[in-house]
Design an enzyme around this catalytic site. Structure first.
Site, mmCIF file in Angstrom:
data_model
loop_
_atom_site.group_PDB
_atom_site.id
_atom_site.type_symbol
_atom_site.label_atom_id
_atom_site.label_comp_id
_atom_site.label_asym_id
_atom_site.label_seq_id
_atom_site.Cartn_x
_atom_site.Cartn_y
_atom_site.Cartn_z
ATOM 1 N N HIS A 1 -8.889 -4.185 -14.399
ATOM 2 C CA HIS A 1 -8.058 -4.894 -15.374
ATOM 3 C C HIS A 1 -7.143 -3.898 -16.066
ATOM 4 O O HIS A 1 -7.522 -2.768 -16.334
ATOM 5 C CB HIS A 1 -8.889 -5.697 -16.368
ATOM 6 N N HIS B 1 -4.916 -3.143 -19.348
ATOM 7 C CA HIS B 1 -4.726 -3.483 -20.755
ATOM 8 C C HIS B 1 -3.238 -3.358 -21.062
ATOM 9 O O HIS B 1 -2.649 -2.294 -20.849
ATOM 10 C CB HIS B 1 -5.491 -2.510 -21.662
#
Length: 148
Positions: A93, A95
């Site tokens: 993921h 950010h």
């Protein structure tokens, strides 16, 4: 066993989604460093950055760029920051967050226990900014019931 992100993507767990396409979703984190802090997550369970196929990584960064521009517009931030860590969940993921200076870009500044209404408002603000930027086709419908 599916990751936390896969369970959110599959609708098993609630999440504040602001972007969906065939390869990725974007959701707000529950522990934001700054308001509007979002996570760009591939639908495919890829454990870490260095495991991602190049075309997937290119797609994720293209989505992150669109989200970053929307964050800059929505919060008046001079920059959008991109951080990749991934130690807490074994599912890649990115950010993406509105940023005003480098000194604030640390997970030590992540806020815990942010009220749901505040996170819902930030998600709506980002959805609205993404729509205004021409990305409405990727913005999910506004939720009728806020996520917890």
């Amino acid at each position: 066993m599916p990751t936390l992100f896969t369970r959110i993507i599959d609708g098993e767990l609630p999440g504040r989604l602001v972007w969906e396409d065939d390869r990725a979703v974007v959701l707000l984190t529950i522990a934001p460093i700054t308001d509007g802090h979002a996570l760009v997550v591939p639908r495919e369970e890829v454990e870490q950055l260095t495991d991602a196929p190049d075309d997937l990584l290119a797609h994720l960064t293209t989505v992150a760029k669109a989200v970053g521009r929307a964050q800059q517009a929505a919060w008046g931030a001079p920059r959008a920051a991109l951080l990749v860590a991934g130690f807490e969940i074994p599912h890649l993921h990115l950010h993406v967050l509105p940023a005003w200076d480098e000194s604030s870009l640390t997970f030590a500044n992540a806020r815990q226990g942010v009220p749901g209404a505040e996170l819902d408002a930030a998600a709506q603000r980002l959805r609205d900014a993404l729509r205004a930027a021409g990305h409405g086709a990727h913005v999910p419908a506004d939720p009728e019931v806020p996520a917890p």
